[in-house]
Design a protein around this motif. Structure first.
Motif, PDB file in Angstrom:
ATOM      1  N   LYS A  52     -60.264  75.759 108.343  1.00 25.61           N
ATOM      2  CA  LYS A  52     -60.390  75.973 109.788  1.00 25.61           C
ATOM      3  C   LYS A  52     -60.106  74.676 110.540  1.00 25.61           C
ATOM      4  O   LYS A  52     -60.618  73.616 110.185  1.00 25.61           O
ATOM      5  N   LEU A  53     -59.302  74.770 111.581  1.00 24.83           N
ATOM      6  CA  LEU A  53     -58.954  73.610 112.406  1.00 24.83           C
ATOM      7  C   LEU A  53     -59.604  73.721 113.779  1.00 24.83           C
ATOM      8  O   LEU A  53     -59.454  74.728 114.478  1.00 24.83           O
ATOM      9  N   ASN A  54     -60.341  72.691 114.147  1.00 23.57           N
ATOM     10  CA  ASN A  54     -60.877  72.555 115.500  1.00 23.57           C
ATOM     11  C   ASN A  54     -60.238  71.340 116.153  1.00 23.57           C
ATOM     12  O   ASN A  54     -59.892  70.367 115.469  1.00 23.57           O
ATOM     13  N   VAL A  55     -60.081  71.384 117.454  1.00 25.35           N
ATOM     14  CA  VAL A  55     -59.517  70.261 118.188  1.00 25.35           C
ATOM     15  C   VAL A  55     -60.567  69.735 119.165  1.00 25.35           C
ATOM     16  O   VAL A  55     -61.147  70.506 119.933  1.00 25.35           O
ATOM     17  N   LEU A  56     -60.800  68.450 119.116  1.00 26.10           N
ATOM     18  CA  LEU A  56     -61.751  67.793 120.007  1.00 26.10           C
ATOM     19  C   LEU A  56     -60.991  66.805 120.885  1.00 26.10           C
ATOM     20  O   LEU A  56     -60.403  65.848 120.382  1.00 26.10           O
ATOM     21  N   VAL A  57     -60.986  67.051 122.178  1.00 25.58           N
ATOM     22  CA  VAL A  57     -60.329  66.142 123.118  1.00 25.58           C
ATOM     23  C   VAL A  57     -61.350  65.101 123.558  1.00 25.58           C
ATOM     24  O   VAL A  57     -62.284  65.391 124.305  1.00 25.58           O
ATOM     25  N   SER A  58     -61.190  63.886 123.039  1.00 24.76           N
ATOM     26  CA  SER A  58     -62.132  62.803 123.333  1.00 24.76           C
ATOM     27  C   SER A  58     -61.462  61.479 122.967  1.00 24.76           C
ATOM     28  O   SER A  58     -61.160  61.239 121.800  1.00 24.76           O
ATOM     29  N   SER A  59     -61.209  60.645 123.927  1.00 19.38           N
ATOM     30  CA  SER A  59     -60.482  59.407 123.685  1.00 19.38           C
ATOM     31  C   SER A  59     -61.347  58.375 122.972  1.00 19.38           C
ATOM     32  O   SER A  59     -62.498  58.133 123.374  1.00 19.38           O
ATOM     33  N   VAL A  60     -60.788  57.746 121.937  1.00 16.59           N
ATOM     34  CA  VAL A  60     -61.535  56.697 121.239  1.00 16.59           C
ATOM     35  C   VAL A  60     -61.781  55.498 122.154  1.00 16.59           C
ATOM     36  O   VAL A  60     -62.728  54.734 121.923  1.00 16.59           O
ATOM     37  N   GLU A  61     -60.976  55.345 123.172  1.00 10.30           N
ATOM     38  CA  GLU A  61     -61.177  54.227 124.102  1.00 10.30           C
ATOM     39  C   GLU A  61     -62.496  54.343 124.856  1.00 10.30           C
ATOM     40  O   GLU A  61     -63.005  53.359 125.387  1.00 10.30           O
ATOM     41  N   ASP A  62     -63.050  55.543 124.895  1.00 10.05           N
ATOM     42  CA  ASP A  62     -64.327  55.751 125.581  1.00 10.05           C
ATOM     43  C   ASP A  62     -65.521  55.454 124.676  1.00 10.05           C
ATOM     44  O   ASP A  62     -66.662  55.476 125.132  1.00 10.05           O
ATOM     45  N   VAL A  63     -65.248  55.219 123.403  1.00 10.46           N
ATOM     46  CA  VAL A  63     -66.322  54.918 122.456  1.00 10.46           C
ATOM     47  C   VAL A  63     -66.577  53.411 122.473  1.00 10.46           C
ATOM     48  O   VAL A  63     -65.819  52.627 121.916  1.00 10.46           O
ATOM     49  N   LYS A  64     -67.655  53.025 123.122  1.00  9.53           N
ATOM     50  CA  LYS A  64     -67.959  51.602 123.316  1.00  9.53           C
ATOM     51  C   LYS A  64     -69.081  51.102 122.402  1.00  9.53           C
ATOM     52  O   LYS A  64     -69.310  49.895 122.313  1.00  9.53           O
ATOM     53  N   TRP A  80     -67.316  64.164 105.825  1.00 15.50           N
ATOM     54  CA  TRP A  80     -66.338  63.100 105.607  1.00 15.50           C
ATOM     55  C   TRP A  80     -65.713  62.720 106.941  1.00 15.50           C
ATOM     56  O   TRP A  80     -65.497  63.586 107.811  1.00 15.50           O
ATOM     57  N   VAL A  81     -65.399  61.444 107.098  1.00 16.40           N
ATOM     58  CA  VAL A  81     -64.745  60.949 108.320  1.00 16.40           C
ATOM     59  C   VAL A  81     -63.500  60.165 107.922  1.00 16.40           C
ATOM     60  O   VAL A  81     -63.553  59.326 107.021  1.00 16.40           O
ATOM     61  N   VAL A  82     -62.404  60.447 108.612  1.00 19.08           N
ATOM     62  CA  VAL A  82     -61.158  59.707 108.400  1.00 19.08           C
ATOM     63  C   VAL A  82     -60.770  59.026 109.706  1.00 19.08           C
ATOM     64  O   VAL A  82     -60.622  59.695 110.738  1.00 19.08           O
ATOM     65  N   TRP A  83     -60.623  57.700 109.649  1.00 20.03           N
ATOM     66  CA  TRP A  83     -60.154  56.945 110.810  1.00 20.03           C
ATOM     67  C   TRP A  83     -58.653  56.687 110.638  1.00 20.03           C
ATOM     68  O   TRP A  83     -58.227  55.961 109.753  1.00 20.03           O
ATOM     69  N   SER A  84     -57.857  57.344 111.482  1.00 20.99           N
ATOM     70  CA  SER A  84     -56.412  57.124 111.473  1.00 20.99           C
ATOM     71  C   SER A  84     -55.924  56.900 112.892  1.00 20.99           C
ATOM     72  O   SER A  84     -54.793  57.250 113.240  1.00 20.99           O
ATOM     73  N   ALA A  85     -56.800  56.329 113.711  1.00 24.04           N
ATOM     74  CA  ALA A  85     -56.465  56.054 115.112  1.00 24.04           C
ATOM     75  C   ALA A  85     -55.936  54.632 115.241  1.00 24.04           C
ATOM     76  O   ALA A  85     -56.118  53.801 114.358  1.00 24.04           O
ATOM     77  N   GLY A  86     -55.298  54.372 116.373  1.00 24.31           N
ATOM     78  CA  GLY A  86     -54.817  53.023 116.655  1.00 24.31           C
ATOM     79  C   GLY A  86     -54.264  52.961 118.056  1.00 24.31           C
ATOM     80  O   GLY A  86     -53.746  53.955 118.581  1.00 24.31           O
ATOM     81  N   ALA A  87     -54.371  51.802 118.671  1.00 21.31           N
ATOM     82  CA  ALA A  87     -53.846  51.651 120.028  1.00 21.31           C
ATOM     83  C   ALA A  87     -52.324  51.745 120.048  1.00 21.31           C
ATOM     84  O   ALA A  87     -51.727  52.133 121.048  1.00 21.31           O
ATOM     85  N   GLY A  88     -51.686  51.378 118.929  1.00 25.02           N
ATOM     86  CA  GLY A  88     -50.238  51.495 118.833  1.00 25.02           C
ATOM     87  C   GLY A  88     -49.475  50.666 119.842  1.00 25.02           C
ATOM     88  O   GLY A  88     -48.369  51.020 120.256  1.00 25.02           O
ATOM     89  N   GLY A  89     -50.079  49.559 120.258  1.00 26.76           N
ATOM     90  CA  GLY A  89     -49.398  48.688 121.214  1.00 26.76           C
ATOM     91  C   GLY A  89     -49.608  49.066 122.674  1.00 26.76           C
ATOM     92  O   GLY A  89     -49.179  48.354 123.576  1.00 26.76           O
ATOM     93  N   ARG A  90     -50.276  50.195 122.928  1.00 25.09           N
ATOM     94  CA  ARG A  90     -50.542  50.600 124.310  1.00 25.09           C
ATOM     95  C   ARG A  90     -51.612  49.706 124.933  1.00 25.09           C
ATOM     96  O   ARG A  90     -52.622  49.418 124.308  1.00 25.09           O
ATOM     97  N   GLY A  91     -51.391  49.278 126.143  1.00 20.30           N
ATOM     98  CA  GLY A  91     -52.437  48.595 126.891  1.00 20.30           C
ATOM     99  C   GLY A  91     -52.660  47.138 126.547  1.00 20.30           C
ATOM    100  O   GLY A  91     -53.578  46.508 127.072  1.00 20.30           O
TER     101      GLY A  91
END
Length: 278
Positions: A52-64, A80-91
């Motif tokens: 089952k796939l769920n989608v959560l709209v929540s920006s990591v930039e808001d996690v302080k 289990w948690v997988v971190w595959s996020a990154g700023a990718g040069g933005r900002g």
């Protein structure tokens, strides 16, 4: 067992390849993405899959803070948690530090402090270390230094800090659970998966373990490695890899069986001191 996975950075290129691989194993995935306009792309990845796939709209930039991350974990309830996020040069540098260091560390801490979470896997990169790996030659070390000090200096500072927090705190929890008599496979496993330079080639074999710092690896292979490492009992620590000839599954099994951890050469006490300064 149907695992519930929180995939942070679900819209990333690796994550979009990874999501169907996780769902195909009948695991459930909550894909955390930055904005609602990304949602249709992600939802298509779950079509026809047993998981089952769920989608959560929540920006990591808001996690302080760890508290911010905990709110998301409490909502999703992953094991289990997988971190595959990154700023990718933005900002610019400030966004890189906010995402790749601060938010990554917040999720790492919150996950390790949550007894229901048993695995945390972060996608890092092969040169994310402070010391020269004992198995690197001069050219390997020069290449790593160039990447870390000239090409991606802010990204390096962010990733190495996050890797150190995961390494130290995961070991502390693993050792504490050992003292409590918890079987090894039921203890917390922290994993820093560390590919070489990412490419767009098809998935293929790997060279994995204590290897050179120089080499490419396709995003498709990285995705396969993430899924394989997650399903492999006993996989933990730092896992370096680039394109090679060994099948991913066989490589992961070998690394686990031989107890290979590419953290060797780093100083755990220095890591602890660095974490204390954060």
């Amino acid at each position: 067992m149907a695992h519930n996975i929180l995939l942070i950075g679900g819209h990333g290129k690796v994550s979009q390849i990874l999501t169907p691989l996780l769902l195909a194993r009948s695991w459930n995935v909550t894909s955390m993405i930055r904005s609602a306009d990304q949602q249709p792309t992600i939802q298509k990845l779950g079509e026809g899959q047993p998981g089952k796939l769920n989608v959560l709209v929540s920006s990591v930039e808001d996690v302080k803070s760890e508290g911010d991350a905990k709110k998301i974990l409490d909502q999703v309830k992953p094991d289990w948690v997988v971190w595959s996020a990154g700023a990718g040069g933005r900002g610019g540098p400030s966004t890189t530090m906010a995402v790749d260091r601060d938010a990554a560390i917040a999720f790492t801490r919150a996950s390790i402090h949550d007894p229901a979470i048993k695995k945390f896997l972060t996608v890092s990169y092969i040169a994310s270390r402070r010391n020269r790996a004992p198995w690197w030659n001069d050219t390997d070390w020069e290449n790593a230094q160039k990447v870390n000090n000239e090409t991606l200096p802010t990204y390096y500072k962010a990733k190495v800090a996050a890797d150190e927090v995961l390494t130290v705190l995961a070991k502390e929890r693993f050792d504490d659970e050992a003292k409590k008599g918890i079987p090894e496979n039921e203890r917390f496993h922290g994993i820093s998966l560390r590919p070489g330079t990412l490419s767009t080639e098809k998935a293929g074999g790997v060279l994995m373990g204590k290897i050179t710092s120089r080499g490419n690896v396709s995003r498709a292979t990285v995705a396969e490695a993430v899924a394989t490492v997650l399903e492999t009992k006993g996989a933990k620590g730092w896992i370096d890899f680039i394109d090679g000839d060994e099948k991913v599954g066989e490589a992961v099994q070998r690394v686990v069986k031989e107890g290979i951890d590419s953290v060797d050469g780093e100083d755990l006490e220095v890591m602890k001191a660095n974490i204390a300064k954060l």
